[in-house]
Design a protein around this motif. Structure first.
Motif, PDB file in Angstrom:
ATOM      1  N   PRO A 179       0.740  -1.028   0.172  1.00  0.00           N
ATOM      2  CA  PRO A 179      -0.145   0.015  -0.106  1.00  0.00           C
ATOM      3  C   PRO A 179       0.828   1.233   0.021  1.00  0.00           C
ATOM      4  N   ALA A 180       2.184   1.231   0.500  1.00  0.00           N
ATOM      5  CA  ALA A 180       2.811   2.406   0.587  1.00  0.00           C
ATOM      6  C   ALA A 180       3.682   2.727  -0.573  1.00  0.00           C
ATOM      7  N   ALA A 181       3.644   1.996  -1.830  1.00  0.00           N
ATOM      8  CA  ALA A 181       4.355   2.004  -2.966  1.00  0.00           C
ATOM      9  C   ALA A 181       4.115   3.357  -3.630  1.00  0.00           C
ATOM     10  N   GLY A 182       5.191   4.065  -3.824  1.00  0.00           N
ATOM     11  CA  GLY A 182       5.009   5.284  -4.345  1.00  0.00           C
ATOM     12  C   GLY A 182       4.657   6.444  -3.457  1.00  0.00           C
ATOM     13  N   LEU A 183       4.603   6.240  -2.040  1.00  0.00           N
ATOM     14  CA  LEU A 183       4.096   7.488  -1.265  1.00  0.00           C
ATOM     15  C   LEU A 183       5.125   7.791  -0.326  1.00  0.00           C
ATOM     16  N   GLY A 184       5.045   9.122   0.102  1.00  0.00           N
ATOM     17  CA  GLY A 184       6.003   9.659   1.126  1.00  0.00           C
ATOM     18  C   GLY A 184       5.218  10.775   1.566  1.00  0.00           C
ATOM     19  N   GLY A 185       6.006  11.491   2.739  1.00  0.00           N
ATOM     20  CA  GLY A 185       5.445  12.570   3.324  1.00  0.00           C
ATOM     21  C   GLY A 185       4.188  12.263   4.040  1.00  0.00           C
ATOM     22  N   ALA A 186       3.252  13.433   3.698  1.00  0.00           N
ATOM     23  CA  ALA A 186       1.872  13.507   4.120  1.00  0.00           C
ATOM     24  C   ALA A 186       1.080  12.063   3.711  1.00  0.00           C
ATOM     25  N   ASP A 187       1.246  11.767   2.446  1.00  0.00           N
ATOM     26  CA  ASP A 187       0.489  10.469   2.213  1.00  0.00           C
ATOM     27  C   ASP A 187       0.890   9.295   3.114  1.00  0.00           C
ATOM     28  N   MET A 188       2.158   9.122   3.215  1.00  0.00           N
ATOM     29  CA  MET A 188       2.716   7.940   4.151  1.00  0.00           C
ATOM     30  C   MET A 188       2.108   8.305   5.502  1.00  0.00           C
ATOM     31  N   ALA A 189       1.933   9.420   5.987  1.00  0.00           N
ATOM     32  CA  ALA A 189       1.306   9.592   7.382  1.00  0.00           C
ATOM     33  C   ALA A 189       0.026   9.394   7.495  1.00  0.00           C
ATOM     34  N   ARG A 190      -0.910   9.498   6.292  1.00  0.00           N
ATOM     35  CA  ARG A 190      -2.096   9.247   6.319  1.00  0.00           C
ATOM     36  C   ARG A 190      -2.260   7.879   6.032  1.00  0.00           C
ATOM     37  N   LEU A 191      -1.553   7.119   5.575  1.00  0.00           N
ATOM     38  CA  LEU A 191      -1.620   5.836   5.448  1.00  0.00           C
ATOM     39  C   LEU A 191      -1.416   5.004   6.721  1.00  0.00           C
ATOM     40  N   ILE A 192      -0.120   5.503   7.456  1.00  0.00           N
ATOM     41  CA  ILE A 192      -0.156   4.957   8.760  1.00  0.00           C
ATOM     42  C   ILE A 192      -1.134   5.200   9.890  1.00  0.00           C
ATOM     43  N   ALA A 193      -1.792   6.313   9.746  1.00  0.00           N
ATOM     44  CA  ALA A 193      -2.855   6.660  10.492  1.00  0.00           C
ATOM     45  C   ALA A 193      -4.032   5.680  10.146  1.00  0.00           C
ATOM     46  N   LEU A 194      -4.359   5.465   9.053  1.00  0.00           N
ATOM     47  CA  LEU A 194      -5.391   4.687   8.736  1.00  0.00           C
ATOM     48  C   LEU A 194      -5.154   3.242   9.190  1.00  0.00           C
ATOM     49  N   LEU A 195      -4.079   2.701   9.044  1.00  0.00           N
ATOM     50  CA  LEU A 195      -3.838   1.358   9.464  1.00  0.00           C
ATOM     51  C   LEU A 195      -4.139   1.400  11.011  1.00  0.00           C
ATOM     52  N   ARG A 196      -3.574   2.072  11.537  1.00  0.00           N
ATOM     53  CA  ARG A 196      -3.785   2.198  12.867  1.00  0.00           C
ATOM     54  C   ARG A 196      -5.060   2.356  13.363  1.00  0.00           C
ATOM     55  N   VAL A 199      -3.406  -7.615   6.869  1.00  0.00           N
ATOM     56  CA  VAL A 199      -2.101  -8.595   6.508  1.00  0.00           C
ATOM     57  C   VAL A 199      -1.695  -7.712   5.418  1.00  0.00           C
ATOM     58  N   VAL A 200      -0.261  -7.144   5.516  1.00  0.00           N
ATOM     59  CA  VAL A 200       0.201  -5.969   4.805  1.00  0.00           C
ATOM     60  C   VAL A 200       1.509  -6.403   4.214  1.00  0.00           C
ATOM     61  N   ILE A 201       1.672  -6.788   2.714  1.00  0.00           N
ATOM     62  CA  ILE A 201       2.895  -7.203   2.243  1.00  0.00           C
ATOM     63  C   ILE A 201       3.393  -5.790   1.869  1.00  0.00           C
ATOM     64  N   GLU A 202       4.583  -5.686   2.123  1.00  0.00           N
ATOM     65  CA  GLU A 202       5.352  -4.349   2.104  1.00  0.00           C
ATOM     66  C   GLU A 202       7.037  -4.250   1.766  1.00  0.00           C
ATOM     67  N   HIS A 203       7.416  -3.507   0.931  1.00  0.00           N
ATOM     68  CA  HIS A 203       8.683  -3.377   0.999  1.00  0.00           C
ATOM     69  C   HIS A 203       9.379  -2.252   1.825  1.00  0.00           C
ATOM     70  N   HIS A 204       8.466  -1.150   2.148  1.00  0.00           N
ATOM     71  CA  HIS A 204       8.842  -0.087   2.698  1.00  0.00           C
ATOM     72  C   HIS A 204       9.122  -0.391   4.232  1.00  0.00           C
ATOM     73  N   MET A 205      10.440  -0.662   4.515  1.00  0.00           N
ATOM     74  CA  MET A 205      10.827  -1.296   5.888  1.00  0.00           C
ATOM     75  C   MET A 205      10.507  -0.247   7.133  1.00  0.00           C
ATOM     76  N   ASP A 206      10.534   0.995   7.181  1.00  0.00           N
ATOM     77  CA  ASP A 206      10.182   2.122   8.083  1.00  0.00           C
ATOM     78  C   ASP A 206       8.997   1.743   8.321  1.00  0.00           C
ATOM     79  N   LEU A 207       7.900   1.645   7.234  1.00  0.00           N
ATOM     80  CA  LEU A 207       6.440   1.651   7.652  1.00  0.00           C
ATOM     81  C   LEU A 207       6.179   0.161   8.212  1.00  0.00           C
ATOM     82  N   ILE A 208       6.608  -0.779   7.793  1.00  0.00           N
ATOM     83  CA  ILE A 208       6.251  -2.133   8.314  1.00  0.00           C
ATOM     84  C   ILE A 208       6.597  -2.483   9.844  1.00  0.00           C
ATOM     85  N   MET A 209       7.863  -1.959  10.017  1.00  0.00           N
ATOM     86  CA  MET A 209       8.606  -2.058  11.386  1.00  0.00           C
ATOM     87  C   MET A 209       7.823  -1.153  12.425  1.00  0.00           C
ATOM     88  N   SER A 210       7.101   0.161  11.769  1.00  0.00           N
ATOM     89  CA  SER A 210       6.564   1.042  12.684  1.00  0.00           C
ATOM     90  C   SER A 210       4.918   0.449  12.929  1.00  0.00           C
TER      91      SER A 210
END
Length: 257
Positions: A182-199, A209-220
Motif C-alpha cells: 500500500p505504501a508504493a510510491g508514497l511519502g511525506g503526508a501521504d505516508m502519514a495518512r496511510l499509517i494513521a489509517l492502518l492504526r 495483512v500487509v505485504i510491504e517493501h517499505h521497511m520503515d512503515l512495516i516496522m512502525s
C-alpha cells in the motif's frame, strides 16, 4: 480453555508453476485488531502467498476465517465472509467519478448491479441519495476529501488514488483486509495518512495483512512480521525480533543496508 479463533489462519500453503516452487509449507495467522506484515526479497513468494490465501492461484494447504475452514471457497465467497484484498495497482473504474466508484461497490455488496446503481429510476432517488451519502462518509474515513468526490480517479493525486483503492476494497467493512504494498510510491503526508489509517482500522478490531517493501512503515505499524525467502517462511515474530534475527539480516535486511 482456548481463546478466540484467529481472524485468518493459513496452514501449509504451497504454490507450484510447473517445476517452479513459488511457495512451500507457509503457515501463519492474524488476530482481530492485529497488523501482520509479510516481507521478503523480490521473488520470495509474497505475491504467491497473497494469491494463495485468497484462492486466486492453484495451491495446496488450508485456510480458515474466524475458525471456519474456507479452503474450497472461491474468491467472491471469501469477500462475502469478510476477507477483502487490495492490489498493488490502483483498481477503480476510470470513467466514473470517485463517488460513483464507491457507490458501485456499495450497490454491488447490497446485491444491486452496477448499471442499476448508477442509473436508478426516479422512484429510487432516495436510495441513490443514501448510497451517495454512505459513499462520501467512507471516502472521508479513508482520507479521500469531499472536494475530490466529483472528480475522476485519474484527476486526483496519486496518494489519494491509493487510499481510494483501499476504500473500494474495504467497502462496507471487513474482518480481514489484505494489502499488497500500500505504501508504493508514497511519502511525506501521504505516508502519514496511510499509517494513521492502518492504526485506525486495527483499533476497530480489523485484522490487517500487509505485504510491504517499505521497511520503515512495516516496522512502525506491524505487531508481528512473517519473513519469506525462496517461497519459505524463515522467521515469524515481533518487529524487534525480526530486526535481530540473523537469518533475516542475511536474507533481506542486510541486503538493504
Amino acid at each position: 480453555m482456548s481463546g478466540p479463533a484467529p481472524a485468518l489462519r493459513v496452514e501449509g500453503l504451497g504454490v507450484r508453476y510447473g517445476a517452479l516452487v513459488a511457495l512451500e509449507g507457509v503457515s501463519w495467522e492474524v488476530a482481530p485488531g492485529e497488523i501482520l506484515g509479510i516481507i521478503g526479497p523480490n521473488g520470495a513468494g509474497k505475491s504467491s502467498c497473497y494469491d494463495a490465501t485468497t484462492n486466486m492461484a492453484p495451491r495446496s494447504g488450508r485456510v480458515w476465517i474466524s475458525g471456519e475452514e474456507v479452503t474450497a471457497v472461491p474468491p467472491h465467497g471469501l469477500a462475502e465472509r469478510g476477507l477483502k484484498r487490495a492490489f498493488q495497482q490502483n483498481a477503480f473504474f476510470a470513467a466514473l467519478t470517485v463517488r460513483d466508484n464507491m457507490v458501485a461497490v456499495l450497490a454491488r455488496e447490497a446485491g444491486t448491479g452496477l448499471l442499476q446503481s448508477l442509473a436508478l429510476p426516479w422512484r429510487e432517488a432516495s436510495r441513490r441519495h443514501a448510497l451517495e451519502a454512505e459513499a462520501a462518509a467512507i471516502l472521508e474515513r479513508f482520507a479521500v476529501p469531499r472536494e475530490m468526490h466529483g472528480l475522476r480517479p485519474g484527476n486526483i493525486p496519486y496518494g489519494s488514488q491509493r487510499m481510494l483503492s483501499i476504500a473500494l476494497a474495504f467497502g462496507r467493512g471487513a474482518r480481514v483486509l489484505m494489502l499488497d504494498e500500500p505504501a508504493a510510491g508514497l511519502g511525506g503526508a501521504d505516508m502519514a495518512r496511510l499509517i494513521a489509517l492502518l492504526r485506525s482500522l486495527r483499533g476497530e478490531g480489523i485484522a490487517l495483512v500487509v505485504i510491504e517493501h517499505h521497511m520503515d512503515l512495516i516496522m512502525s505499524v506491524a505487531d508481528r512480521i512473517v519473513v519469506l525467502e525462496q517461497g519459505r517462511c524463515i522467521a515469524n515474530g515481533t518487529p524487534q525480533q525480526i530486526q535481530a534475527d540473523p537469518r533475516v539480516l542475511e536474507a533481506y535486511l542486510g541486503q538493504a543496508a
